[in-house]
Design an enzyme around this catalytic site. Sequence first.
Site: not given
Ligand code: E4P
Length: 216
Positions: A83
């Site tokens: 990522k």
């Molecule tokens: C996943 O890839 C993301 O980091 C995650 O869904 C973020 O979620 P949040 O906004 O609830 O922290």
Amino acid sequence: MKFFVDSADVAEIREVANWGLADGVTTNPSLLARTGRPYADVLREICDLVDGPVSAEVVSTDAPAMLEEGQKLARLSPHVVVKCPVTIEGLKAAKALSARGIKVNVTLVFSPLQGLAAAKCGASYISPFIGRLDDIGQDGVAVVDQLVRILRNYEYPTQVLVASIRSTDHLLRAAEAGAHVATLPFNVMKQIVKHPLTDVGLENFLADWRKTKQTI
Ligand code: E4P
């Protein structure tokens, strides 16, 4: 549509994998920090549990360091998808990682044009954070809808991985918009098959059956 588990909690991921609903996993630095454990141990365990992509995020902010971290993460398991944030440096790293055959998930996407830029840099996945958009009074699912149409217009192979999902309504609307993947926190995952009429219906069927004194 694929379902990923949005978690770094090995017990949660194991449970969803046992239900047969875990096509992959997404982690982020906050989720890994919450485990209180060495990140490499956690990621290796997750990769052993799930037969699918497992996103792990770089934490540097300049492209050369992101590239190095991404390669290190990718060496943990062939399941790892790196990522990178949707910054200029993140896109440079995404392009370099993709050129080396490492899959990239471009994260922290809040606008369709950020997503288009990520697709142009070879991202395998782009992650719009819909809950965080809703938090500031915008419509997160509208961005998903735009992203799906843009990728389709130009036949990019990039997949829209909807993140920051807070409810089953988010999931339903993302599916209607044609998103390829939804990454779901454990509490939303549990709600997917819940319906009060299912519970009442099952209770009534079983009560009627018990009266017959038969077994199957
Ligand atoms: C996943 O890839 C993301 O980091 C995650 O869904 C973020 O979620 P949040 O906004 O609830 O922290």
